[in-house]
Design a protein around this motif. Structure first.
Motif, PDB file in Angstrom:
ATOM      1  N   GLY A 412      89.688  55.250 117.110  1.00 14.08           N
ATOM      2  CA  GLY A 412      90.336  56.464 117.589  1.00 14.08           C
ATOM      3  C   GLY A 412      90.469  56.486 119.098  1.00 14.08           C
ATOM      4  N   PRO A 413      91.140  57.533 119.656  1.00 21.03           N
ATOM      5  CA  PRO A 413      91.376  57.612 121.107  1.00 21.03           C
ATOM      6  C   PRO A 413      90.097  57.582 121.927  1.00 21.03           C
ATOM      7  CG  PRO A 413      92.808  59.151 119.949  1.00 21.03           C
ATOM      8  CD  PRO A 413      91.873  58.594 118.920  1.00 21.03           C
ATOM      9  N   ALA A 414      89.067  58.286 121.509  1.00 17.17           N
ATOM     10  CA  ALA A 414      87.837  58.331 122.303  1.00 17.17           C
ATOM     11  C   ALA A 414      87.175  56.959 122.366  1.00 17.17           C
ATOM     12  CB  ALA A 414      86.869  59.365 121.729  1.00 17.17           C
ATOM     13  N   GLN A 415      87.128  56.264 121.231  1.00 18.10           N
ATOM     14  CA  GLN A 415      86.509  54.947 121.222  1.00 18.10           C
ATOM     15  C   GLN A 415      87.302  53.952 122.085  1.00 18.10           C
ATOM     16  OE1 GLN A 415      86.574  54.758 116.866  1.00 18.10           O
ATOM     17  NE2 GLN A 415      84.322  54.537 116.874  1.00 18.10           N
ATOM     18  N   LEU A 416      88.610  54.068 122.028  1.00 21.17           N
ATOM     19  CA  LEU A 416      89.440  53.177 122.847  1.00 21.17           C
ATOM     20  C   LEU A 416      89.196  53.426 124.339  1.00 21.17           C
ATOM     21  CD1 LEU A 416      92.794  53.322 120.853  1.00 21.17           C
ATOM     22  CD2 LEU A 416      91.183  51.415 120.959  1.00 21.17           C
ATOM     23  N   LEU A 417      89.111  54.681 124.750  1.00 20.98           N
ATOM     24  CA  LEU A 417      88.863  54.982 126.166  1.00 20.98           C
ATOM     25  C   LEU A 417      87.488  54.490 126.599  1.00 20.98           C
ATOM     26  CD1 LEU A 417      90.371  58.589 126.574  1.00 20.98           C
ATOM     27  CD2 LEU A 417      91.293  56.417 127.406  1.00 20.98           C
ATOM     28  N   THR A 418      86.496  54.585 125.680  1.00 21.36           N
ATOM     29  CA  THR A 418      85.155  54.114 126.028  1.00 21.36           C
ATOM     30  C   THR A 418      85.168  52.618 126.303  1.00 21.36           C
ATOM     31  OG1 THR A 418      84.152  55.885 124.712  1.00 21.36           O
ATOM     32  CG2 THR A 418      82.772  53.976 125.237  1.00 21.36           C
ATOM     33  N   ARG A 419      85.872  51.876 125.461  1.00 22.24           N
ATOM     34  CA  ARG A 419      85.928  50.428 125.667  1.00 22.24           C
ATOM     35  C   ARG A 419      86.703  50.084 126.943  1.00 22.24           C
ATOM     36  NH1 ARG A 419      87.210  47.450 120.019  1.00 22.24           N
ATOM     37  NH2 ARG A 419      86.572  45.681 121.305  1.00 22.24           N
ATOM     38  N   LEU A 420      87.796  50.829 127.239  1.00 17.09           N
ATOM     39  CA  LEU A 420      88.536  50.601 128.489  1.00 17.09           C
ATOM     40  C   LEU A 420      87.670  50.918 129.706  1.00 17.09           C
ATOM     41  CD1 LEU A 420      92.112  52.012 127.707  1.00 17.09           C
ATOM     42  CD2 LEU A 420      91.407  49.612 127.866  1.00 17.09           C
ATOM     43  N   HIS A 421      86.850  51.937 129.592  1.00 15.49           N
ATOM     44  CA  HIS A 421      85.964  52.311 130.696  1.00 15.49           C
ATOM     45  C   HIS A 421      85.001  51.157 131.019  1.00 15.49           C
ATOM     46  CE1 HIS A 421      83.283  54.612 133.193  1.00 15.49           C
ATOM     47  NE2 HIS A 421      82.273  54.488 132.322  1.00 15.49           N
ATOM     48  N   ARG A 422      84.432  50.565 129.994  1.00 12.82           N
ATOM     49  CA  ARG A 422      83.515  49.454 130.224  1.00 12.82           C
ATOM     50  C   ARG A 422      84.251  48.247 130.802  1.00 12.82           C
ATOM     51  NH1 ARG A 422      80.782  50.072 124.238  1.00 12.82           N
ATOM     52  NH2 ARG A 422      79.612  52.027 124.641  1.00 12.82           N
ATOM     53  N   LEU A 423      85.456  47.989 130.279  1.00 14.46           N
ATOM     54  CA  LEU A 423      86.228  46.840 130.762  1.00 14.46           C
ATOM     55  C   LEU A 423      86.576  46.977 132.247  1.00 14.46           C
ATOM     56  CD1 LEU A 423      87.942  44.249 130.253  1.00 14.46           C
ATOM     57  CD2 LEU A 423      89.846  45.780 129.704  1.00 14.46           C
ATOM     58  N   LEU A 424      87.069  48.133 132.638  1.00 14.66           N
ATOM     59  CA  LEU A 424      87.498  48.323 134.026  1.00 14.66           C
ATOM     60  C   LEU A 424      86.304  48.262 134.970  1.00 14.66           C
ATOM     61  CD1 LEU A 424      89.853  48.890 135.904  1.00 14.66           C
ATOM     62  CD2 LEU A 424      89.494  51.336 135.558  1.00 14.66           C
ATOM     63  N   HIS A 425      85.185  48.856 134.566  1.00 16.99           N
ATOM     64  CA  HIS A 425      84.003  48.812 135.414  1.00 16.99           C
ATOM     65  C   HIS A 425      83.492  47.379 135.571  1.00 16.99           C
ATOM     66  CE1 HIS A 425      80.306  49.787 137.366  1.00 16.99           C
ATOM     67  NE2 HIS A 425      79.561  49.390 136.332  1.00 16.99           N
ATOM     68  N   HIS A 426      83.623  46.588 134.530  1.00 12.93           N
ATOM     69  CA  HIS A 426      83.136  45.213 134.598  1.00 12.93           C
ATOM     70  C   HIS A 426      84.073  44.329 135.428  1.00 12.93           C
ATOM     71  CE1 HIS A 426      81.365  41.408 133.394  1.00 12.93           C
ATOM     72  NE2 HIS A 426      82.571  40.990 132.966  1.00 12.93           N
ATOM     73  N   GLN A 427      85.402  44.478 135.244  1.00 12.55           N
ATOM     74  CA  GLN A 427      86.348  43.583 135.916  1.00 12.55           C
ATOM     75  C   GLN A 427      86.691  44.039 137.341  1.00 12.55           C
ATOM     76  OE1 GLN A 427      89.873  42.848 133.614  1.00 12.55           O
ATOM     77  NE2 GLN A 427      88.799  41.574 132.129  1.00 12.55           N
ATOM     78  N   GLN A 428      86.839  45.338 137.555  1.00 18.95           N
ATOM     79  CA  GLN A 428      87.238  45.872 138.869  1.00 18.95           C
ATOM     80  C   GLN A 428      86.331  47.054 139.225  1.00 18.95           C
ATOM     81  OE1 GLN A 428      89.492  44.630 140.879  1.00 18.95           O
ATOM     82  NE2 GLN A 428      90.308  43.084 139.486  1.00 18.95           N
ATOM     83  N   PRO A 429      85.136  46.783 139.724  1.00 16.96           N
ATOM     84  CA  PRO A 429      84.184  47.885 139.976  1.00 16.96           C
ATOM     85  C   PRO A 429      84.658  48.872 141.045  1.00 16.96           C
ATOM     86  CG  PRO A 429      83.386  45.812 140.879  1.00 16.96           C
ATOM     87  CD  PRO A 429      84.579  45.465 140.055  1.00 16.96           C
ATOM     88  N   ASP A 430      85.630  48.491 141.869  1.00 17.15           N
ATOM     89  CA  ASP A 430      86.095  49.404 142.900  1.00 17.15           C
ATOM     90  C   ASP A 430      87.472  49.971 142.592  1.00 17.15           C
ATOM     91  OD1 ASP A 430      87.369  46.990 143.101  1.00 17.15           O
ATOM     92  OD2 ASP A 430      87.421  46.970 145.298  1.00 17.15           O
ATOM     93  N   LEU A 431      87.927  49.839 141.345  1.00 12.75           N
ATOM     94  CA  LEU A 431      89.227  50.351 140.945  1.00 12.75           C
ATOM     95  C   LEU A 431      89.022  51.315 139.777  1.00 12.75           C
ATOM     96  CD1 LEU A 431      92.152  49.825 141.886  1.00 12.75           C
ATOM     97  CD2 LEU A 431      92.411  48.287 139.945  1.00 12.75           C
ATOM     98  N   TYR A 432      89.756  52.437 139.796  1.00 13.01           N
ATOM     99  CA  TYR A 432      89.593  53.471 138.771  1.00 13.01           C
ATOM    100  C   TYR A 432      90.945  53.800 138.154  1.00 13.01           C
ATOM    101  CZ  TYR A 432      85.480  53.844 141.715  1.00 13.01           C
ATOM    102  OH  TYR A 432      84.382  53.552 142.458  1.00 13.01           O
ATOM    103  N   ALA A 433      90.881  54.488 137.002  1.00 13.08           N
ATOM    104  CA  ALA A 433      92.112  54.854 136.313  1.00 13.08           C
ATOM    105  C   ALA A 433      91.874  56.127 135.513  1.00 13.08           C
ATOM    106  CB  ALA A 433      92.589  53.720 135.409  1.00 13.08           C
ATOM    107  N   THR A 434      92.974  56.806 135.211  1.00 12.30           N
ATOM    108  CA  THR A 434      92.932  57.948 134.289  1.00 12.30           C
ATOM    109  C   THR A 434      93.849  57.616 133.130  1.00 12.30           C
ATOM    110  OG1 THR A 434      94.779  59.146 135.306  1.00 12.30           O
ATOM    111  CG2 THR A 434      92.586  59.525 136.227  1.00 12.30           C
ATOM    112  N   ALA A 435      93.593  58.206 131.984  1.00 11.14           N
ATOM    113  CA  ALA A 435      94.423  57.940 130.815  1.00 11.14           C
ATOM    114  C   ALA A 435      94.233  59.057 129.792  1.00 11.14           C
ATOM    115  CB  ALA A 435      94.099  56.586 130.185  1.00 11.14           C
ATOM    116  N   VAL A 436      95.273  59.285 128.999  1.00 10.54           N
ATOM    117  CA  VAL A 436      95.194  60.201 127.864  1.00 10.54           C
ATOM    118  C   VAL A 436      95.829  59.488 126.670  1.00 10.54           C
ATOM    119  CG1 VAL A 436      97.351  61.339 128.526  1.00 10.54           C
ATOM    120  CG2 VAL A 436      95.755  62.489 126.972  1.00 10.54           C
ATOM    121  N   ILE A 437      95.166  59.567 125.506  1.00 12.35           N
ATOM    122  CA  ILE A 437      95.650  58.904 124.298  1.00 12.35           C
ATOM    123  C   ILE A 437      95.755  59.953 123.197  1.00 12.35           C
ATOM    124  CG2 ILE A 437      95.213  57.107 122.577  1.00 12.35           C
ATOM    125  CD1 ILE A 437      93.506  55.655 124.615  1.00 12.35           C
ATOM    126  N   ALA A 438      96.883  59.971 122.509  1.00 11.48           N
ATOM    127  CA  ALA A 438      97.096  60.872 121.357  1.00 11.48           C
ATOM    128  C   ALA A 438      97.482  60.029 120.151  1.00 11.48           C
ATOM    129  CB  ALA A 438      98.189  61.887 121.680  1.00 11.48           C
TER     130      ALA A 438
END
Length: 575
Positions: A412-438
């Motif tokens: 679901g959307p929440a699980q997908l955002l959680t995995r993206l959060h971990r990915l971005l923090h691991h690959q680009q610790p100084d880069l951030y993003a916002t997202a909405v999934i429906a």
């Protein structure tokens, strides 16, 4: 007036007696030595004149008083016979201080004594004359020295005046040079601002003739080595070719220009009557040659230095504009490649818009995506990576690809955002993003959604009511804290519209987000359900126009409309 004596003059002896007698009378009356000497000398000259005339003459001496109480002696000399030849009498007066003093009778002894006294008077006068001559010599020498001093002073004053004139001339020249330097520096600053104001190479080239003609050049020609489209009417001046090969400015004229930092060449066969200045356009490499035709008979040295600097800055601006255009084209190509066509989904109309920022590289990290999951549901995504440029665009592509890969597992959307959060923090610790999934399921009016620090979605119901999904969003993707996102549910009846967007649509530099959100909800509220279902693309254009007012944007804009229809319909993709 009383008579003091009368004499007949017919010979030299008579004249001597009269002269002696008058001298004695003048001395007795107390007349000053110099005055009586002059008086007696005048009488002597008259008596000599009378003797030269011949005949008998009469000399009469009288004394009297003046109105102011003084006295005088008066001598009259006339012919003995009155009116004999019509000669007027000769008369002279001598002022004396003692008019009443008794006069001594002049016998022979007295005359001899008076004659002797006359000699003494003469000696005294000569002595006084000698003193006077010495005094005159002294004063003449003093006057000479004074004149020499005056002449020296005049020479010094003339030298000082000349030095002052030279100083004034030098000051005027310095002031003129300073004013000319100020004028050239001001022009250089204005020209630099003009050529660097745009990142369009054509604008940079268009500025050069507007700046330089006709004040600093009669005409200009820009020869760019990698521009094969520019027509060559009369060929290139030889000096321009030398400038291109040597990288140094060249001056072509009948006479040497002596310009600083510029080599002299023979006059150009293309323009033999005018001086040419050929300046290489050098940035990181030599881009071309700027050729200027002199506005007058020659180029001014100071203006030449300025023109060389203008050419250098124009070359830098042109190189930067070309580099920017290259990066922009690359970035836009990359950006457009990430924005795929919208899929067709039963019971769901889709329309999307992406507008790059009007400032900067025209590329950022905003994206939208709609794709199906293995279970038949449809995921609609809008995201925004912080920052601009290639780095943000590349990271946006990675997140989009990772999201599609994770979605294969049916999460679901929440699980997908959680995995993206971990990915971005691991690959680009100084880069951030916002997202909405429906997530939309066919035949299910419920829509599950989750947000990671993204602007709230907006829902329009079939009756025209508009509201925001203001449930508190989760943290931004990539924030260095562990976080688990949660799913939310919203009911969308047929004829409802879900609006997902990035902050570039509603954020205003001076007013914040609220004012832009009010514009969006107001514009969405005036749209009818029929308009949304008949042409969702036109509805998206209307929302953009009313929300942005065609203003300049510092950020990208991403808009995704999801409209639930009563019957299955094809989406109208128009990225």
């Amino acid at each position: 007036m009383t008579a003091a004596g009368t004499w007949t003059v017919a010979s030299v002896a008579d004249a001597a007696r009269v002269r002696t007698a008058v001298a004695g009378l003048a001395a007795d009356a107390g007349a000053p030595l110099l005055d009586r000497t002059r008086f007696v000398a005048g009488l002597t000259a008259r008596l000599r004149h009378c003797l030269d005339q011949g005949g008998t003459w009469r000399a009469v001496v009288r004394r009297g008083r003046t109105a102011d109480g003084g006295g005088y002696l008066q001598v009259t000399v006339r012919p003995a016979r009155s009116g004999a030849d019509g000669t007027p009498p000769w008369r002279r007066s001598l002022p004396v201080p003692e008019p009443d003093r008794p006069l001594t009778a002049l016998d022979d002894g007295a005359r001899a004594e008076a004659l002797s006294a006359t000699g003494d008077d003469t000696a005294r006068i000569l002595a006084e004359l000698a003193d006077a001559e010495a005094l005159v010599r002294f004063h003449r020498e003093e006057l000479h020295q004074t004149n020499q001093g005056v002449l020296a002073l005049h020479a010094e004053l003339d030298a000082a005046a000349l030095a002052q004139r030279e100083l004034l001339r030098a000051e005027r020249a310095s002031r003129s040079e300073a004013e000319n330097a100020r004028r050239l520096l001001t022009f250089l600053a204005d020209a630099s601002a003009a050529v660097t104001a745009s990142l369009n190479p054509e604008d940079v080239l268009r500025q050069l003739p507007e700046l330089l003609v006709p004040r600093y050049a009669h005409r200009i020609d820009v020869w760019l080595f990698d521009d094969d489209t520019a027509p060559v009417r009369d060929g290139r001046p030889a000096a321009a070719v030398v400038a291109a090969r040597s990288g140094r400015p060249q001056h072509a004229a009948a006479h040497a220009g002596g310009l600083p930092g510029v080599d002299d060449q023979p006059p150009s066969a293309l323009a033999p009557g005018r001086a040419l200045l050929c300046i290489p356009l050098v940035g990181r490499r030599t881009l071309g040659v700027l050729t200027l035709t002199a506005p007058g008979p020659r180029f001014h040295p100071d203006e030449t230095v300025m023109l060389v600097e203008v050419a250098h800055r124009a070359a830098t601006a042109l190189e930067n504009a070309r580099l920017y255009a290259h990066h922009r084209d690359t970035a836009e190509t990359l950006q457009r490649a990430q924005l795929t066509e919208l899929p067709a989904a039963p019971g769901l109309l889709l329309a999307a818009r992406y507008l790059p920022a009007t400032r900067g590289l025209n590329i950022g990290g905003d994206w939208y995506d709609v794709f199906p999951q293995p279970d038949g549901s449809l995921l609609a995504v809008v995201g925004d990576v912080t920052g601009h440029g290639l780095r943000a665009a590349v990271m946006m592509g990675r997140l989009r690809t990772a999201l599609r890969a994770y979605a294969v597992d049916g999460e679901g959307p929440a699980q997908l955002l959680t995995r993206l959060h971990r990915l971005l923090h691991h690959q680009q610790p100084d880069l951030y993003a916002t997202a909405v999934i429906a997530r939309f399921r066919p035949g299910d009016p419920r829509v599950h959604w989750a947000s990671a620090g993204h602007p709230p979605a907006v829902v329009r119901t079939p009756d025209g009511a508009v509201r925001t999904l203001d449930t508190k969003p989760g943290v931004m993707l990539g924030v260095p804290v562990p976080y688990e996102y949660r799913d939310h549910t919203v009911h969308l009846a047929p004829g409802s519209t879900l609006v997902l967007y990035t902050d570039g649509l509603v954020e205003r530099r001076a007013q914040g987000v609220d004012a832009g959100t009010r514009l969006l909800t107001g514009a969405l509220g005036v749209l009818s359900t029929a308009e949304l279902e008949q042409d969702l693309d036109a509805a998206a254009e209307s929302l953009l126009k009313q929300t942005l007012h065609d203003s300049e944007r510092d950020d990208d804009v991403c808009l995704l409309l999801c409209h639930t229809a009563a019957v299955p319909a094809k989406a109208r993709p128009r990225p």
